[in-house]
Each structure stands twice: as structure tokens, then as C-alpha cells.
Design an enzyme around this catalytic site. Structure first.
Site, short mmCIF file in Angstrom:
data_model
loop_
_atom_site.label_atom_id
_atom_site.label_comp_id
_atom_site.label_asym_id
_atom_site.label_seq_id
_atom_site.Cartn_x
_atom_site.Cartn_y
_atom_site.Cartn_z
NE ARG A 21 17.48 16.81 2.77
CZ ARG A 21 18.52 15.99 2.39
NH1 ARG A 21 18.81 15.66 1.28
NH2 ARG A 21 19.57 15.98 3.46
CE LYS B 51 26.51 12.64 -0.34
NZ LYS B 51 26.49 14.19 0.08
NE ARG C 173 25.97 10.48 5.50
CZ ARG C 173 25.30 10.72 4.46
NH1 ARG C 173 24.62 9.59 3.60
NH2 ARG C 173 24.77 11.93 4.25
NE ARG D 265 22.62 17.36 6.14
CZ ARG D 265 21.95 18.16 5.16
NH1 ARG D 265 21.28 19.02 5.40
NH2 ARG D 265 22.16 18.10 3.91
NE ARG E 179 19.04 19.39 -0.85
CZ ARG E 179 19.81 18.65 -0.08
NH1 ARG E 179 20.59 17.81 -1.13
NH2 ARG E 179 19.96 18.53 1.01
P1 AP5 Z 1 22.55 17.31 -4.04
O1 AP5 Z 1 22.87 16.72 -5.03
O2 AP5 Z 1 21.23 17.27 -3.56
O3 AP5 Z 1 23.64 17.18 -2.76
P2 AP5 Z 1 24.17 16.00 -2.31
O4 AP5 Z 1 25.73 15.74 -2.25
O5 AP5 Z 1 23.18 14.69 -2.52
O6 AP5 Z 1 23.78 16.61 -0.70
P3 AP5 Z 1 22.72 16.04 0.57
O7 AP5 Z 1 22.49 17.27 1.38
O8 AP5 Z 1 21.54 15.22 0.03
O9 AP5 Z 1 23.69 15.06 1.19
P4 AP5 Z 1 23.77 14.51 2.56
O10 AP5 Z 1 24.66 13.51 2.67
O11 AP5 Z 1 23.71 15.79 3.67
O12 AP5 Z 1 22.09 14.09 2.91
P5 AP5 Z 1 21.65 12.87 2.80
O13 AP5 Z 1 20.11 12.89 2.13
O14 AP5 Z 1 22.22 11.65 2.25
O15 AP5 Z 1 22.90 19.19 -4.53
C1 AP5 Z 1 22.78 20.09 -3.49
C2 AP5 Z 1 22.11 21.26 -4.34
O16 AP5 Z 1 22.74 21.76 -5.15
C3 AP5 Z 1 20.92 20.79 -5.09
O17 AP5 Z 1 19.91 21.91 -4.99
C4 AP5 Z 1 21.25 20.98 -6.58
O18 AP5 Z 1 20.18 21.24 -7.61
C5 AP5 Z 1 22.64 21.83 -6.49
N1 AP5 Z 1 23.71 21.34 -7.30
C6 AP5 Z 1 24.15 20.07 -7.28
N2 AP5 Z 1 25.28 20.17 -8.33
C7 AP5 Z 1 25.71 21.30 -8.55
C8 AP5 Z 1 26.65 22.03 -9.28
N3 AP5 Z 1 27.44 21.20 -10.00
N4 AP5 Z 1 26.39 23.40 -9.51
C9 AP5 Z 1 25.39 24.16 -8.99
N5 AP5 Z 1 24.55 23.56 -8.34
C10 AP5 Z 1 24.57 22.04 -8.19
O19 AP5 Z 1 21.56 12.47 4.34
C11 AP5 Z 1 20.48 13.05 5.07
C12 AP5 Z 1 20.62 12.67 6.66
O20 AP5 Z 1 20.29 11.02 6.65
C13 AP5 Z 1 21.99 12.27 7.13
O21 AP5 Z 1 22.40 13.66 8.04
C14 AP5 Z 1 21.91 11.27 8.25
O22 AP5 Z 1 21.01 11.52 9.40
C15 AP5 Z 1 20.98 10.20 7.64
N6 AP5 Z 1 21.54 9.33 6.59
C16 AP5 Z 1 21.87 9.24 5.30
N7 AP5 Z 1 22.47 8.34 5.11
C17 AP5 Z 1 23.08 7.92 6.06
C18 AP5 Z 1 23.94 6.69 6.33
N8 AP5 Z 1 24.75 5.98 5.41
N9 AP5 Z 1 24.39 6.42 7.53
C19 AP5 Z 1 24.02 7.14 8.63
N10 AP5 Z 1 23.07 7.97 8.54
C20 AP5 Z 1 22.64 8.35 7.34
#
Ligand code: AP5
Length: 219
Positions: free
Chosen positions: A163, A16, A91, A174, A130
Site C-alpha cells: 500500500r 482489524k 473513526r 496515521r 504487509r
Molecule cells: P491488517 O489486518 O491489515 O491491519 P489493520 O488494522 O486493518 O490496519 P490498516 O493499516 O488497514 O488500518 P488503517 O486504519 O490505518 O487503514 P485503512 O485502510 O482503514 O494487519 C496488518 C498486517 O499485520 C498484515 O500484513 C497482516 O497480515 C498482519 N497481521 C494481522 N494480524 C496479525 C497478528 N495477530 N500477528 C501477526 N501479524 C498480523 O485506512 C486507510 C486510510 O483511509 C486512512 O488513513 C484514511 O485516510 C482513510 N480512511 C479509512 N477509513 C476512514 C474513515 N472511517 N474516516 C476517514 N478516513 C478514513
């Protein structure tokens, strides 16, 4: 001008953030990722960051109201005509309903929800490799999307970091939280007929080309 509001939904590691950054850069659209905003609050030790820390470290969701206030502050500051991308928000069903209420006051509504879908084991490999720029939040992967210079951000030349929640135990937690909370959210957008599913297992370029196509149909 891009006037639509688009939300990106999907389990951890599905890509994402990568796709949101590509789209934002290509079309000059503002994007807000609640994960990035929360990590920034944590780094700056704001009251929100302090409150969010335990939830994030253990892979749980931060309470809805905290995240809604955070997003409200960001989108209320935009020009009313401007569209934007939301990555990782909403979410939960309650966040989606809260978002609609905020948007109503700004004469906006969600035009498109994209659900990224992909197998779990492959996502874990993406997350354990990552690396993140602590300055601009751009993400890299040691194998699939390496920086041009060893361990340095291509844009800021800052040392990349891993991270705290990118270890296998927290990643699995998660993912479990995602599956427990997301179905009502997906149904909400399905019923509004604005949900599109994208296969995220292909290369970054292929997924981007699919998303770009969906965007161009929207505008
Ligand atoms: P990346 O693009 O970073 O993946 P992502 O889907 O953004 O994954 P996240 O881990 O960031 O999502 P998340 O929802 O767990 O974390 P968030 O920060 O939102 O890609 C991942 C890796 O793969 C990278 O290295 C990239 O280079 C590689 N890649 C990408 N596409 C590829 C492809 N096509 N082929 C090969 N490699 C590829 O949330 C973290 C925490 O914050 C949550 O656990 C929660 O505690 C809190 N939080 C955040 N938002 C909320 C909310 N709305 N409500 C409540 N708590 C929240």
C-alpha cells in the site's frame, strides 16, 4: 441469520482487516472496510477517489460526510434483516452519530464495538511487511502471514502489492491521527456499554478465537 451490526476500531496495523475477513468468511457475514472502499474509488478515479487521495496519501482522515455517504450507499443496499461488520468505520464521534442515524432508518443499531489494542512498534513491523491483493483486498504479511506461492494471492493468483501509505512516515502520521480522534468515539460506545477490548498482540489464530467467542455470545 446474523442480524447484529459490529464495528472494529483500532490503530493502523492492529489487525482489524485480517480479523474482519476471517469473520466474514467463517460466518458468511457482509463486511465493509472504508479504507478498501476508498482505495477502490481511488483506483477507479471516481470523484470521491480523487477527493480522498491527498488525505489518504498524507495519513489524514477523509472528511466525515464523504465517508458517511459511502457507507450509507453500501448498507442501504443490504436486506434490512442482515447484520454486517464495519472495519475502520466509524473513526470519529461524528461518524458514529451519523451511522446511528442511518441505522435508525433501517431499524438497526450497533450491537458491539471491538477495540483492538497493541503496542505501536509491533504495529509498525506488521505494516511495513504487509502485502495486499489488489483484486480481493486480502492482506498478507511477508513473515507472519505469507501467501502459499511467492507474492501471489492464494485466492486470485494476482501479484501482491504494497500500500502507498505503508511507509513509516505515513504510518506514524496515521497513528497520531488515530489517537487524536478516537477517544470520544470509544467513550461513546463505552457509555452505551457495548465496547469490548481485545488484546491484538497475539497470533492471528489466537485473536480470531477470542473474537469468535465474543461473536458467539452476541448471537
Ligand atoms: P491488517 O489486518 O491489515 O491491519 P489493520 O488494522 O486493518 O490496519 P490498516 O493499516 O488497514 O488500518 P488503517 O486504519 O490505518 O487503514 P485503512 O485502510 O482503514 O494487519 C496488518 C498486517 O499485520 C498484515 O500484513 C497482516 O497480515 C498482519 N497481521 C494481522 N494480524 C496479525 C497478528 N495477530 N500477528 C501477526 N501479524 C498480523 O485506512 C486507510 C486510510 O483511509 C486512512 O488513513 C484514511 O485516510 C482513510 N480512511 C479509512 N477509513 C476512514 C474513515 N472511517 N474516516 C476517514 N478516513 C478514513
Amino acid at each position: 441469520m446474523f442480524k447484529s451490526v459490529v464495528v472494529f476500531i483500532g490503530p493502523p496495523g492492529v489487525g482489524k482487516g485480517t480479523q474482519a475477513s476471517l469473520l466474514a468468511d467463517s460466518f458468511s457475514i457482509p463486511k465493509f472496510a472504508t479504507g478498501d472502499l476508498l482505495r477502490e474509488a481511488l483506483k477507479n478515479k471516481t470523484p470521491l477517489g480523487v477527493e480522498a487521495k491527498n488525505y489518504m496519501d498524507s495519513g489524514k482522515l477523509v472528511p466525515d460526510q464523504l465517508v458517511l455517504n459511502l457507507i450509507k450507499g453500501k448498507i442501504s443496499a443490504l436486506d434490512k434483516e442482515t447484520g454486517f461488520i464495519l472495519d475502520g468505520f466509524p473513526r470519529t464521534l461524528s461518524q458514529a452519530q451519523g451511522l446511528d442515524e442511518i441505522l435508525l432508518t433501517l431499524c438497526h443499531n450497533v450491537s458491539l464495538a471491538i477495540e483492538f489494542s497493541m503496542d505501536e512498534e509491533e504495529r509498525i513491523a506488521r505494516l511495513t511487511g504487509r502485502r495486499l491483493c489488489p483484486n480481493c483486498q486480502r492482506t498478507y504479511h511477508i513473515l507472519f502471514a505469507p501467501p502459499k506461492k511467492d507474492s501471489l494471492c492464494d485466492y486470485c493468483s494476482v501479484q501482491l502489492v504494497q500500500r502507498a501509505d505503508d511507509n513509516e512516515e505515513v504510518i506514524r502520521k496515521r497513528s497520531a491521527v488515530y489517537w487524536e480522534t478516537t477517544e470520544p468515539l470509544l467513550n461513546y460506545y463505552r457509555q452505551k456499554n457495548i465496547l469490548k477490548v481485545v488484546d491484538a498482540s497475539s497470533s492471528i489464530e489466537n485473536v480470531f478465537s477470542r473474537i469468535k467467542h465474543i461473536f458467539q455470545e452476541l448471537n
